[in-house]
Design an enzyme around this catalytic site. Sequence first.
Site, short mmCIF file in Angstrom:
data_model
loop_
_atom_site.label_atom_id
_atom_site.label_comp_id
_atom_site.label_asym_id
_atom_site.label_seq_id
_atom_site.Cartn_x
_atom_site.Cartn_y
_atom_site.Cartn_z
N ASP A 46 30.45 -33.22 40.06
CA ASP A 46 30.18 -33.59 41.50
C ASP A 46 31.32 -34.04 41.84
O ASP A 46 32.27 -34.79 41.26
CB ASP A 46 28.96 -34.44 41.49
CG ASP A 46 28.81 -35.04 42.82
OD1 ASP A 46 28.70 -34.16 43.92
OD2 ASP A 46 28.75 -36.16 43.04
N ASP A 240 26.55 -38.50 39.76
CA ASP A 240 26.31 -40.05 39.94
C ASP A 240 25.29 -40.20 40.90
O ASP A 240 24.68 -41.56 41.17
CB ASP A 240 27.52 -40.80 40.01
CG ASP A 240 28.00 -40.79 41.34
OD1 ASP A 240 27.90 -39.81 41.99
OD2 ASP A 240 28.61 -41.91 41.80
N ASP A 244 21.66 -35.76 42.30
CA ASP A 244 22.15 -35.05 41.36
C ASP A 244 21.00 -35.07 39.99
O ASP A 244 21.37 -34.28 39.00
CB ASP A 244 23.59 -35.63 40.69
CG ASP A 244 24.57 -35.40 41.67
OD1 ASP A 244 24.64 -34.72 42.69
OD2 ASP A 244 25.28 -36.42 41.73
#
Length: 344
Positions: A46, A240, A244
């Site tokens: 990410d 995080d 997600d």
Amino acid sequence: MIPSGLFLLTSVALFVGVGRLSKNNTLVQELYCIETLARTDVLCLDKTGTITSGEFKVHSVETVGSHVSSSQLLSMAAAIEAVSTHPIATSIVSEAKDQGLTVEPSDFVQELAGEGMVGMADGQQVLIGNRRLMERYNVQGYPTEAAEYGTEVLVAEGNTYLGRIIIADEARPDSAEAIADLNSQDIKTVMLTGDAEASANYIAKETGVSAVRAQLLPQDKLSVVQDIRSEYGPTMFVGDGINDAPVLAGADVGGAMGSGADAAIEAADVVFMRPSLTAIAHILDLSKSTLRVAWQNVVFAIAVKILIMLLGILGYASMWWAVFGDTGVSILCILNSVRILSRK
């Protein structure tokens, strides 16, 4: 001399032990996680809060015509974003307060996942988000090209485009070094982000990420990870944010930053206590070393036991040979495993 019946009982005891191990779900999951990490070929990352620091700051405020000034646009956006905890929203509110603007949270705000927020300010509907949000409400006049760098937040009143706020997020100081380390391990790195293509490519070029998948909705990330897994093999995802969590649970191995959302930490298989990509490269390398040592111990232990069993059947092995085959081999395997602790 050791009777052959004793070796048979020893073998049965060994298989019983393996059966008990298979029932210990936590241990089996940990072993599976280590093995999968060692065989991981692709690392999906990410962008916000993982590759970058996640500390957004307002880079510039652009207005169109004479509808509103830059301070009015910022104040309007802050009123809507004040109810959100997203890093982008926090940066807009912080910038407004730093400029001495009054921020009064809107009474009615609706958040559309992956698009932005809709709220009321001074009796007017205000839209704050990306191009998908503008298209949903048929807003006209917004720029056709994304900002060259940073994340753009488009602002509209009704279906009238007012301007945009450019938010910049810098890469972590150690991201480039960590990704270079991953590349040296032949790990393909892929950045998954909901940001615009231009902004994602800028960070990817700065850090050395192999590939970029931009403008993804939260639910799109899971399907992308599944596609990558089917093409390249075992895949790890590191993120995080609360969005997600489904991807972390769906990847072969999910990793979460310890500073991230609780939902992400709960869904992850691995939690990195310090927010640094160097920890990811380290754990992948450590898993490979652990798997190598495990195989060394397994092969050595089985080979010695088979040798002593054969010697016992032939009448050459004494009780001390059996002691060495059990306790001695265990000690040697433990000492061999301890070598992993010396790795830097």
